[in-house]
Design a protein around this motif. Structure first.
Motif, PDB file in Angstrom:
ATOM      1  N   GLU A 388      33.627  41.086  41.292  1.00 50.55           N
ATOM      2  CA  GLU A 388      33.630  40.138  42.410  1.00 50.55           C
ATOM      3  C   GLU A 388      32.299  40.110  43.142  1.00 50.55           C
ATOM      4  OE1 GLU A 388      36.525  41.126  45.318  1.00 50.55           O
ATOM      5  OE2 GLU A 388      36.076  39.444  46.605  1.00 50.55           O
ATOM      6  N   ALA A 494      45.823  39.987  37.938  1.00 48.58           N
ATOM      7  CA  ALA A 494      44.472  39.439  37.857  1.00 48.58           C
ATOM      8  C   ALA A 494      44.189  38.870  36.473  1.00 48.58           C
ATOM      9  CB  ALA A 494      43.453  40.520  38.201  1.00 48.58           C
ATOM     10  N   ALA A 497      46.317  35.826  35.725  1.00 49.58           N
ATOM     11  CA  ALA A 497      45.758  34.624  36.346  1.00 49.58           C
ATOM     12  C   ALA A 497      44.551  34.127  35.562  1.00 49.58           C
ATOM     13  CB  ALA A 497      45.363  34.915  37.792  1.00 49.58           C
ATOM     14  N   THR A 527      47.656  34.408  42.289  1.00 49.69           N
ATOM     15  CA  THR A 527      46.630  35.016  43.152  1.00 49.69           C
ATOM     16  C   THR A 527      47.102  35.160  44.587  1.00 49.69           C
ATOM     17  OG1 THR A 527      45.589  32.886  43.708  1.00 49.69           O
ATOM     18  CG2 THR A 527      44.809  34.017  41.726  1.00 49.69           C
ATOM     19  N   ILE A 530      47.899  38.621  45.352  1.00 49.74           N
ATOM     20  CA  ILE A 530      46.816  39.591  45.130  1.00 49.74           C
ATOM     21  C   ILE A 530      45.883  39.571  46.327  1.00 49.74           C
ATOM     22  CG2 ILE A 530      44.950  40.306  43.595  1.00 49.74           C
ATOM     23  CD1 ILE A 530      46.214  38.612  41.408  1.00 49.74           C
ATOM     24  N   ASN A 532      42.920  39.689  47.054  1.00 49.72           N
ATOM     25  CA  ASN A 532      41.562  39.651  46.524  1.00 49.72           C
ATOM     26  C   ASN A 532      41.029  38.232  46.577  1.00 49.72           C
ATOM     27  OD1 ASN A 532      39.812  39.139  43.845  1.00 49.72           O
ATOM     28  ND2 ASN A 532      39.402  41.167  44.685  1.00 49.72           N
ATOM     29  N   LEU A 535      39.604  36.000  42.560  1.00 52.95           N
ATOM     30  CA  LEU A 535      40.430  35.128  41.730  1.00 52.95           C
ATOM     31  C   LEU A 535      40.952  33.933  42.513  1.00 52.95           C
ATOM     32  CD1 LEU A 535      42.353  37.642  39.499  1.00 52.95           C
ATOM     33  CD2 LEU A 535      40.810  35.849  38.739  1.00 52.95           C
ATOM     34  N   ARG A 536      41.183  34.113  43.803  1.00 51.93           N
ATOM     35  CA  ARG A 536      41.614  32.978  44.613  1.00 51.93           C
ATOM     36  C   ARG A 536      40.554  31.879  44.589  1.00 51.93           C
ATOM     37  NH1 ARG A 536      46.184  30.601  46.483  1.00 51.93           N
ATOM     38  NH2 ARG A 536      45.768  29.414  48.377  1.00 51.93           N
ATOM     39  N   THR A 539      40.285  30.355  40.956  1.00 47.28           N
ATOM     40  CA  THR A 539      41.341  29.401  40.610  1.00 47.28           C
ATOM     41  C   THR A 539      41.192  28.100  41.387  1.00 47.28           C
ATOM     42  OG1 THR A 539      42.776  30.513  42.227  1.00 47.28           O
ATOM     43  CG2 THR A 539      43.049  31.126  39.915  1.00 47.28           C
TER      44      THR A 539
END
Length: 899
Positions: A388, A494, A497, A527, A530, A532, A535-536, A539
């Motif tokens: 990330e 994760a 996704a 996501t 999650i 985090n 990934l948000r 996506t």
């Protein structure tokens, strides 16, 4: 190992109150401003940085600063800092300037530097750049590059270098030319008077004159030596005896005085200094976690007040680092005296970073702790999150080094290497890591953890799917992604996704956009559980891409705004935004471009490219490079567009989709600027494109193939290609691609002289485009479409929208497609007087009536009379319609308005 770019390295050091003023050296620096280079060269601790900070504090100049360290020996990273520093003083260096720099190719270095020099030269004010601690640079390529910069230094720029040893630059030549100002160790030594001022007035030691003279002689005016001696003297019961016993040559003074200064601190401060030396930067919470204490905030405040080599990194004094020299001494002492403690401290730092979700830093400290179990847990649970905030290629190097240092190969370490290398586009390294991981899995026995084995196999399949996507192998991408979803346990959200997004991506390449959006929304829902950001945001960027392909520009913009808002809430230690947000900015740039907001498109794209370069994700980066070439061409920078395309083509050699995109773009640029011999050669080599059945995934290549054929005047083959491709687009859910194809088809029909069918096709495109806000797609189709748009307006077909598009056409562009006027148009043009043509030209440039009157030196009423005559002769009602209709005329108005 280079660290991520830190803005704190660009801060000019704060001039602390009570420093010993050095007016003679400041005067010498002032005089040196007439030279190309000011060189401040002396061993460590002679006050080089403090002197420059004092001098800068008295200036009102544009002075950029870079504090260098050993991690900056990468050519690209070195100049990334230089560019970042120049931008802090508002020098408009383009974000993508580094694209041309390919270490260590001499041609690319000189090309990059030429761009940089030209951009600095264009700045209207004087520019000063300070490179502090240049002795850390040992890369010959950087020395050569800096020599080139000095030889070709812009008239408005001066360079200041502070270093412990002379740099490998052409100093003799600069000295002979009178272009070098030198401040060396003899200049920097404290005089007796300055030593008195420092030790007695600043530190309050009240030493006798003989003791000060002796101490000054023994330290040879070494400022840090005096500082450390003073710290020791503050608590020494017999100051005179200390001065008498103080001895040693310069090689040992640092260690000797460190022992004296360090040992004079209370035990809890000593422990704190040693234990926190494992941290590159720190705040009170992190120090508490590493040391096990609860009063780190108080200790940091004490150290800051005591000036014990603590450097604040922000104005609030939350984050700090140690002075590089002091930090190195502390860390060396820690490793020598408590080697086992060093690994434990790194482990504590790793756990703190993991808890705060700074997982890249957590994994980095786990590697330094040589804690395979901790690292394995971080990788298993968080590998995609580790990427990330990190730079993929740098983290891959760390993993590789750790991998080589352990006796037994580790499955999850291999998978982590595969993830980091595939993100940075290093396919060969990825394949090696995957094969090693698969070999380790093959040794699993029936009693081993089946869930973990399936998780490993699922992640391997996801990585192989990503490799397939980079190569443009859509079916393979989809198959591997589906296999990953079958294998992955439900708690690996994760990777689930990520695999879902790959399926969405593969569907999108096939034109199944509705299904792709459904898959993407499933990934987004995953996501949501999650905690985090990576990934948000990822996506949401994927969803925005699908929305854009479906022509939903306003929805796309809203989705990207959501992604950007997430990033603004989440920053890393070092005060950087998440690198993945660069992809959101690249997508945002495309929306600005379609809405014809070219300056915003360019600025946003440059920001995105810079962030993606730091992250190292190849696929997103190449998408941005394509966008960059198109914007450069539209902005009139043809040479830059060619350069960007060629460099992108070289970088994309292992990625079929992007290589083909750059290849056809390069040919289109040649066709656009009349280099038909190259175009003919390319078409001969790619003749198969005219005969094979295209796929939706090849839309970009076929779109530009059609544009090439139109520019070449080959409407027969252009029509042939469109007829084979249009049904594929119509069957897809892509309104965006359909609008583009309909516009091209109308242009081809116009080329055949079938105006009625051309207007019919264009009408369909207008119906789709108007509610969605499309502009640039029409403008980029050229002046031939301008003629059709005016004819649509004349017939009342989406009249206001047509006029809006026509008004957005550039008034200074050359006619790309020669337009033959009919006899009635020519007679109208011939009826315009020369003065009326001049007025029409100024109207086209957006001038008001008053401005036209001032330009032509006539009265305002005369201008209004000319305007009324022009409107009457052209049969129009207003300025916009007049300019639009003028585009239909090849002679003489078109040449007059569009020279």
């Amino acid at each position: 190992m280079p660290s991520p770019l830190l803005t704190t390295k660009l801060f000019i050091p704060i001039t602390r109150p009570g420093i010993v003023a050095r007016p003679e050296l400041v005067y010498k620096l002032d005089a040196g401003m007439k030279r190309k280079l000011i060189l401040v060269s002396a061993p460590a601790g002679y006050g080089k940085t403090t002197l420059l900070a004092e001098w800068i504090d008295k200036q009102s100049l544009r002075i950029g600063w870079v504090s260098l360290d050993a991690q900056d020996n990468d050519l690209n990273r070195f100049f990334s800092y230089i560019i970042a520093s120049l931008r802090t003083i508002d020098i408009p260096i383009h974000e993508n300037t580094l694209v041309s720099l390919k270490d260590p190719i001499p041609e690319s270095v000189s090309g990059f530097l030429s761009q940089l020099i030209n951009q600095i030269s264009d700045f209207p004010e004087s520019v000063y750049l300070v490179l502090d601690d240049y002795h850390c640079i040992t890369n010959p390529a950087i020395h050569q590059a800096l020599s080139f910069l000095l030889e070709n230094l812009p008239q408005n720029m001066r360079l200041i270098i502070a270093t412990r040893s002379d740099p490998l630059l052409r100093l003799a030549k600069l000295r002979a030319q009178g272009e070098l100002c030198e401040i060396r160790v003899d200049d920097l030594r404290f005089t007796i008077e300055e030593t008195v001022q420092y030790l007695n007035q600043r530190m309050g030691l009240n030493l006798s004159q003989p003791d000060i003279t002796a101490l000054a002689k023994k330290t040879e005016g070494w400022i840090v030596g005096l500082q450390l001696a003073g710290i020791s003297l503050q608590k020494h019961p017999d100051k005179h005896q200390f001065v008498l016993s103080f001895a040693g040559d310069n090689r040992y003074i640092a260690d000797y005085l460190f022992d004296e200064a360090f040992n004079s601190q209370p035990d809890h401060i000593q422990s704190f200094l040693l234990e926190t030396s494992v941290l590159e930067l720190f705040n009170a919470q992190l120090c508490n976690a590493v040391t096990g204490q609860r009063n780190s905030q108080t200790i940091l405040a004490e150290l800051d007040r005591a000036n014990l080599f603590l450097v604040p990194l922000d104005s609030q004094r939350n984050w700090y680092r140690y002075h590089h020299l002091f930090g190195e001494l502390l860390h060396n002492r820690l490793q020598h005296s408590l080697p086992d403690m060093t690994q434990q401290l790194h482990s504590r730092a790793a756990h703190w970073y993991a808890k705060k979700e700074f997982l890249n830093q957590a994994a980095t400290h786990a590697i330094k702790a040589k804690d395979i179990h901790l690292l394995e847990r971080l990788i298993q649970e968080n590998m995609l999150f580790v990427l990330e905030t990190g730079e993929s290629h740098l983290f891959e190097n760390q993993l590789s080094s750790f991998h080589d240092s352990i006796e037994e190969p580790n499955l999850w370490l291999c998978i982590a290497r595969a993830w980091s290398s595939v993100f940075s586009g290093q396919i060969a390294i990825t394949e090696d890591a995957l094969q090693e991981a698969e070999a380790l899995i093959s040794t699993f026995k029936n009693g081993d953890d089946l869930k973990q084995m399936n998780k490993a196999l699922g992640q391997i399949s996801a990585i192989r799917g990503y490799i397939a996507s980079l190569k443009g192998e859509t079916n393979e991408e989809k198959n591997f992604a589906k296999k990953a979803l079958e294998l992955l346990p439900g708690d690996d959200l994760a990777t689930v996704a990520f695999a879902s997004m790959m399926i969405a991506s593969a569907m999108a390449r096939s034109g199944e956009l509705k299904q792709a959006e459904t898959a993407c929304l499933e990934a987004i829902r995953a996501t949501e559980t999650i905690p985090n950001s990576f990934l948000r945001i990822d996506t949401l960027c994927m969803l925005s891409q699908l929305q854009h392909m479906q022509g939903e520009l306003h929805k796309t913009n809203d989705t990207l705004e959501e992604a950007l808002s997430i990033s603004s809430e989440r920053q890393t230690p070092g005060f950087r935004h998440l690198p993945i947000i660069g992809f959101a900015k690249i997508r945002k740039s495309a929306i600005h471009y379609e809405w014809n907001e070219l300056e915003q498109a360019e600025n946003t794209l440059n920001q995105g490219l810079s962030m993606i370069e730091k992250w190292g994700e190849k696929d997103s980066y190449l998408a941005g490079v394509v966008q960059n070439a198109l914007i450069s061409q539209v902005r009139g920078n043809t040479n830059r567009a060619f350069q960007i395309v060629r460099q992108g083509k070289a970088e994309a050699k292992d990625f079929a989709y992007w290589f083909n995109a750059f290849d056809v773009l390069e040919t289109w640029l040649y066709a656009k600027y009349g280099k038909m011999e190259y175009v003919d050669q390319w078409l001969e080599q790619h003749n198969y494109l005219l005969n094979q059945q295209p796929t939706f995934q090849q839309e970009f290549v076929y779109r530009y193939l059609i544009r090439i054929l139109i520019l070449r005047g080959d409407f027969i083959n252009a029509e042939k290609v469109i007829k084979s491709f249009l049904p594929i687009v119509e069957r897809s859910d892509s309104i965006d691609r359909l609008i583009r194809t309909l516009i091209l088809h109308s242009r081809v029909l116009q080329g055949f002289g079938d105006t009625e069918k051309a207007i019919s096709r264009l009408t369909h495109a207008l119906e789709l485009a108007q509610p969605r806000g499309y502009l640039r797609t029409f403008i980029d189709a050229g002046e031939g479409i301008a003629k059709l748009l005016f004819q649509c307006a004349q017939q009342g077909i989406h009249k206001q929208f047509c006029l809006e598009i026509l008004e957005a056409f550039p008034t200074d562009s050359k006619t790309i497609y020669p337009i033959k006027s009919d006899s009635s148009s020519e007679s109208i043009v011939e009826s315009l007087s020369q003065r009326e043509i001049e007025v029409l030209q100024l109207i086209a440039e957006g001038c008001t009536n008053q401005q036209i009157a001032e330009e032509l030196i006539v009265s305002l009423s005369t201008v209004k009379t000319h305007a009324r005559n022009i409107f009457g002769k052209l049969g129009v009602k207003n300025r916009t319609e007049a300019v639009a209709k003028a585009r239909l005329f090849g002679n003489p108005v078109n040449r007059s308005i569009y020279p």
